[in-house]
Design an enzyme around this catalytic site. Structure first.
Site, PDB file in Angstrom:
ATOM      1  CB  CYS A 100      14.678  -9.065   4.958  1.00 18.69           C
ATOM      2  SG  CYS A 100      13.081  -8.684   4.211  1.00 18.69           S
ATOM      3  CB  CYS A 181      13.153  -6.281   2.426  1.00 15.44           C
ATOM      4  SG  CYS A 181      13.346  -8.053   2.262  1.00 15.44           S
TER       5      CYS A 181
END
Ligand code: DVN
Length: 275
Positions: A100, A181
């Site tokens: 992420c 993400c």
């Protein structure tokens, strides 16, 4: 009959020459056929060797299983009839798992992006994952009735929509965007009039699959050079914002290509200071 040299009649004299020519011709065909077979075999082996050696850089991967999942998508098929879904087993065998806040998408900026991600461990592109790296810059296809992988004579990117290479990149890009993400970065080209265009992979696949339940923001880095054509007020970037899932925050920053290149070559500089 006077003794002397017995000359063969013209027709019978020609027969050995014809026989010799036919044999020579047959020999040439056999040699060319074997050479072609060896070349194709070599093509196939080299391609697979490249795939496997790139895969083995990702420790712990079952590369033979991933290879089998890959080749089942196109082997024995018409190379203009390989829908992107044929690569679902490959994606299942080697799903992208990007970290992420470190995902880098791009469009028409391949060289500057990969120069940056190779030199700095700040971001990762699809081509830095197993799925993207095993096939980056390669071309391949199959043929109906053959179990071979061909690397020549394959349809080009624009020759037909459902060719094995284009379908792979569409499917892999979709998987990469699905896994995105946190804060996502996208490096776009400020030297073209439409840095965002709907028919690109970034525009037609990736932007559409960024989901606000996982992605907090999309930060566009618009790479500019002296002859800046586009800036962050460009109309196509307004289209990009319209395409983006409403819950995803959008930012845009114009950054000189030279600044990115300097940062790429200065490992002391923190990632966040590159733009
Ligand atoms: O986010 C990136 C990355 O994740 C990738 O998976 O997709 C995004 C980039 O795709 P894009 O938005 O279509 O950006 P580009 O620069 O137009 O095209 C990306 C690549 O697709 C090109 O680099 C081409 O690959 P290549 O030849 O450089 O190895 C290929 N491509 C796109 N349009 C093409 C083409 N190749 C040949 N002819 C075309 N018309």
């Amino acid at each position: 009959m006077e003794r002397g040299v017995y000359l063969l009649p013209e027709k019978r004299r020609r027969r050995p020459c014809v026989l010799f020519s036919v044999t020579a011709l047959l020999l040439v065909f056999v040699i060319v056929g074997v050479a072609l077979g060896v070349t194709l075999r070599h093509e196939n082996d080299t391609f697979q060797e490249t795939f496997i050696s790139r895969c083995e850089k990702f420790k712990g991967s079952d590369c033979q299983k991933i290879w089998r999942a890959f080749e089942q998508a196109y082997v024995g098929r018409d190379p203009c009839n390989v829908p992107m879904e044929e690569y679902n087993p490959l994606v299942a065998a080697a799903p992208p798992q990007p970290a992420c806040n470190r995902i880098m998408l791009w469009s028409k900026t391949k060289d500057v992006v990969h120069d940056f991600t190779e030199k700095r461990d700040c971001f990762g592109t699809l081509e830095d994952t197993l799925l993207g790296s095993v096939l980056d810059d390669l071309t391949w296809c199959g043929k109906e009735g053959s179990s071979e992988t061909f690397t020549t004579g394959c349809p080009g990117w624009t020759d037909c929509e459902k060719n094995p290479v284009r379908s792979f990149w569409y499917r892999a890009s979709a998987a990469f965007a699905d896994a995105a993400c946190g804060d996502v970065t996208a490096m776009l080209n400020g030297s073209i009039s439409t840095p965002f265009y709907p028919t690109s992979i970034f525009g037609s696949i990736e932007v559409k699959r960024l989901n606000s339940t996982r992605v907090k923001s999309l930060n566009v880095v618009l790479v500019t050079e002296q002859n800046e054509v586009a800036n962050c007020t460009n109309a196509s970037l307004k289209d990009l914002q319209k395409e983006l899932d409403k819950g995803i925050k959008y930012n845009c920053k114009e950054v000189e290509k030279s600044q990115i290149e300097e940062c790429a070559s200065d490992p002391q500089k923190p990632c966040g200071a590159c733009w």
